[in-house]
Design a protein around this motif. Structure first.
Motif, PDB file in Angstrom:
ATOM      1  N   PRO A  20       0.852  -1.191   0.000  1.00 32.14           N
ATOM      2  CA  PRO A  20       0.000   0.000   0.000  1.00 32.14           C
ATOM      3  C   PRO A  20       0.893   1.249   0.000  1.00 32.14           C
ATOM      4  CG  PRO A  20      -0.511  -1.436   1.880  1.00 32.14           C
ATOM      5  CD  PRO A  20       0.648  -2.046   1.181  1.00 32.14           C
ATOM      6  N   LYS A  21       0.458   2.268  -0.719  1.00 29.06           N
ATOM      7  CA  LYS A  21       1.336   3.435  -0.906  1.00 29.06           C
ATOM      8  C   LYS A  21       1.849   4.020   0.410  1.00 29.06           C
ATOM      9  CE  LYS A  21      -0.400   7.391  -2.498  1.00 29.06           C
ATOM     10  NZ  LYS A  21      -0.845   8.376  -3.504  1.00 29.06           N
ATOM     11  N   VAL A  22       0.957   4.139   1.400  1.00 24.99           N
ATOM     12  CA  VAL A  22       1.379   4.808   2.639  1.00 24.99           C
ATOM     13  C   VAL A  22       2.400   3.988   3.429  1.00 24.99           C
ATOM     14  CG1 VAL A  22      -0.691   6.204   2.868  1.00 24.99           C
ATOM     15  CG2 VAL A  22      -0.621   3.920   3.919  1.00 24.99           C
ATOM     16  N   GLY A 102      -2.178  11.031   3.600  1.00 24.91           N
ATOM     17  CA  GLY A 102      -1.140  10.076   4.028  1.00 24.91           C
ATOM     18  C   GLY A 102       0.039  10.004   3.087  1.00 24.91           C
ATOM     19  N   ASP A 103      -0.039  10.676   1.944  1.00 24.53           N
ATOM     20  CA  ASP A 103       1.064  10.595   0.979  1.00 24.53           C
ATOM     21  C   ASP A 103       1.805  11.920   0.834  1.00 24.53           C
ATOM     22  OD1 ASP A 103      -0.908  12.011  -0.338  1.00 24.53           O
ATOM     23  OD2 ASP A 103      -0.758  10.893  -2.219  1.00 24.53           O
ATOM     24  N   VAL A 104       1.691  12.769   1.866  1.00 22.05           N
ATOM     25  CA  VAL A 104       2.416  14.054   1.856  1.00 22.05           C
ATOM     26  C   VAL A 104       3.341  14.056   3.083  1.00 22.05           C
ATOM     27  CG1 VAL A 104       2.169  16.576   1.825  1.00 22.05           C
ATOM     28  CG2 VAL A 104       0.460  15.148   0.701  1.00 22.05           C
ATOM     29  N   GLY A 222       3.615  15.692  -2.771  1.00 17.94           N
ATOM     30  CA  GLY A 222       2.793  14.500  -2.579  1.00 17.94           C
ATOM     31  C   GLY A 222       3.435  13.363  -3.354  1.00 17.94           C
ATOM     32  N   ILE A 223       3.235  12.141  -2.861  1.00 20.13           N
ATOM     33  CA  ILE A 223       3.853  11.005  -3.527  1.00 20.13           C
ATOM     34  C   ILE A 223       2.786  10.153  -4.202  1.00 20.13           C
ATOM     35  CG2 ILE A 223       5.180   8.897  -3.198  1.00 20.13           C
ATOM     36  CD1 ILE A 223       6.740  10.302  -1.076  1.00 20.13           C
ATOM     37  N   ASN A 224       2.789  10.173  -5.504  1.00 20.70           N
ATOM     38  CA  ASN A 224       1.845   9.350  -6.251  1.00 20.70           C
ATOM     39  C   ASN A 224       2.545   8.308  -7.109  1.00 20.70           C
ATOM     40  OD1 ASN A 224      -0.553  10.748  -5.332  1.00 20.70           O
ATOM     41  ND2 ASN A 224       0.169  12.454  -6.571  1.00 20.70           N
ATOM     42  N   ASP A 225       3.819   8.548  -7.422  1.00 18.31           N
ATOM     43  CA  ASP A 225       4.559   7.571  -8.234  1.00 18.31           C
ATOM     44  C   ASP A 225       6.009   7.497  -7.741  1.00 18.31           C
ATOM     45  OD1 ASP A 225       6.002   9.746  -9.339  1.00 18.31           O
ATOM     46  OD2 ASP A 225       4.480  10.043 -10.871  1.00 18.31           O
TER      47      ASP A 225
HETATM   48 MG    MG Z   1      -1.687  11.986  -3.787  1.00 20.16          MG
END
Ligand code: MG
Ligand code: UD1
Length: 450
Positions: A20-22, A102-104, A222-225
């Motif tokens: 999961p990304k987080v 959660g992705d920042v 932010g982290i998306n990739d």
């Molecule tokens: Mg994002």
């Protein structure tokens, strides 16, 4: 009263990962751990984590984190849908709700504190963090007037060409008056490109809505990739190195070295190029580390030199010299002034003060007294195929080159082991032990004839 909610239910499709990304790691801590710790000093009354995709795995990873309430979002129908899940657990909570994506993960505590302060001082229904980005692609755009009043946030994919030229972006960090937010949450609609409920749409429904622009735009990455993950890693590494330089550490080539949050250095440490510090490694005053070393959960005393070596879950006391090309594995414990040289591996073993293992050795499950000199190529044969056995070498003993000590075996103090010996029996203190075939010499040896 303050409640904090972290949105951590999304899958992170763009990461193309089973994780999961987080839970992606950044300088040794997961994204969600970083986000949670960025608001620790605010001491919130409630801390809620919205989980969904691989919820159990995310919850498990945070099991040591006390006071966290997990709220399940199933299915995951957008950030607005995620916050709708708080309607029941927060109920008629009186106070502010800080929502964090959660992705920042790079937000500073001071920045969040400043957001909360601004929000409370202005009495706004919502105050959000914004930043001007050189490349705002992918982020929601914030439409605001000169006084900081926000009229709307439009997602990148829903923006017109003209709207996309606005580089004031939404960080995904908001302070809401909970009562006012709760009143508008049920009105969210899915009329957008993704067909999801967007938290950002509540901003146009709330008045006044304000924004606070951060000075350092890096904070809102932010982290998306994976590219954004690498960019954030670079920012964190830079912060960590600068911090330790300010504390008196010299980095000869800073960009070639990586640290983790748990890394600690004393003063006047010199870090040569290509060194990596992971977990909770501590390095004492005056050490010289590198070039080319990896230290993980290592505890290193003062004035230690480590060159081209790997030290993991091991303790090295002051005055030791390690390497080049040594490996200290878990449970290696070196007392003061030891010397471990090239192509030496030490595992789960204690070396007494001043002992030396200078060349080409394996020392495993062993206890060496003080001032032991282990000769080149000495091996502790600790494994019989099923069990590991101990080797004990008394203080002041010397092993000859290429000796094999077949464990379990105990050598007393001041023992001398002849070169090339294979020993299987204990040796008393002060003795010479030899265990090799006698040399045979045949003079005038004739080669066989063809
Ligand atoms: Mg994002
Ligand atoms: C979001 C914002 C965007 C902002 C950007 C900042 C919305 C609609 N857009 O976009 O304006 O510029 O963050 O980084 O909010 N999540 C859930 N449940 C869901 C969907 C997402 O918990 O159903 C969580 C994700 O795990 C993630 C966070 O919410 O931690 C943000 O989701 P993400 O899909 O990354 O939103 P962005 O497209 O980045």
């Amino acid at each position: 009263m303050l409640a904090v909610a972290v949105l951590a239910a999304g899958k992170g499709t763009r990461m193309k990962s089973d994780l999961p990304k987080v839970l992606q790691p950044l300088a040794g801590a997961t994204l969600v751990e970083r986000v949670l710790s960025s608001c620790r000093s605010l001491d919130p009354q409630r801390q809620l984590l919205i989980v969904g995709h691989q919820a159990e795995r995310v919850e498990q990873s945070l099991s040591a984190h006390s006071g966290l309430e997990f709220v399940l979002q199933q299915p995951q129908n957008g950030t607005g849908h995620a916050v709708q899940q708080l309607l029941q657990p927060l109920g008629d909570f009186e106070g502010d709700l800080l929502v964090l994506n959660g992705d920042v993960p790079l937000l500073r505590e001071q920045t969040i504190a400043a957001l909360l302060e601004r929000h409370r001082a202005s009495g706004a229904a919502v105050t959000l963090l914004s930043a001007r980005l050189d490349n705002p692609t992918g982020y929601g755009r914030v439409f605001a007037d000169g006084e900081g009043h926000v009229s709307a946030i439009v997602e990148h994919r829903d923006c017109s060409e003209a709207q996309r030229t606005n580089n004031l972006t939404n960080a995904g960090i908001y302070c809401f008056n909970w009562r006012q937010l709760a009143a508008v949450l049920p009105q969210l609609r899915t009329d957008n490109d993704q067909g999801e409920l967007y938290l950002t749409d509540t901003v146009a429904m709330l008045t006044p809505a304000m924004h606070l622009e951060v000075a350092d735009a890096d904070e809102i990455n932010g982290i998306n990739d994976r590219q954004q993950l690498a960019q954030c890693e670079a920012v964190i590494q830079d912060r960590l190195r600068r911090h330790w330089m300010d504390e008196g550490v010299t980095f000869v080539d800073p960009a070639s070295c990586t640290l983790s949050d748990g890394t600690r250095f004393g003063r006047d440490v010199v870090v040569e190029p290509q060194c990596h510090f992971r977990g909770s490694t501590s390095v004492g005053d005056g050490c010289r580390i590198g070039p080319g070393s990896l230290l993980e959960n290592a505890s290193v005393g003062e004035q230690v030199e480590i060159i081209y070596s790997v030290v993991r879950e091991a303790t090295v006391a002051s005055g030791c010299a390690i390497g080049p090309y040594a490996q200290l594995r878990p449970g290696a414990q070196l007392a003061e002034d030891c010397r471990v040289g090239n192509f030496v591996e030490i595992k789960k073993s204690r070396l007494g003060r001043g002992s030396k293992v200078n060349h080409l050795s394996y020392i495993g499950d062993a206890e060496l007294g003080e001032h032991v000199n282990v000769g080149a190529g000495t091996i502790t044969a600790n494994y019989d195929g099923f069990n590991k056995h101990r080797t004990v070498i008394g203080a002041g003993s010397k092993t000859g080159a290429n000796s094999v000590l077949v464990a379990p075996i105990t050598l007393g103090a001041n023992v001398t082991v002849g070169a090339g010996s294979t020993l299987t029996k204990d040796v008393p203190a002060g003795a010479l032990a030899l265990g090799r075939a006698k040399q045979l010499v045949k003079e005038n040896w004739q080669l066989p004839q063809a």
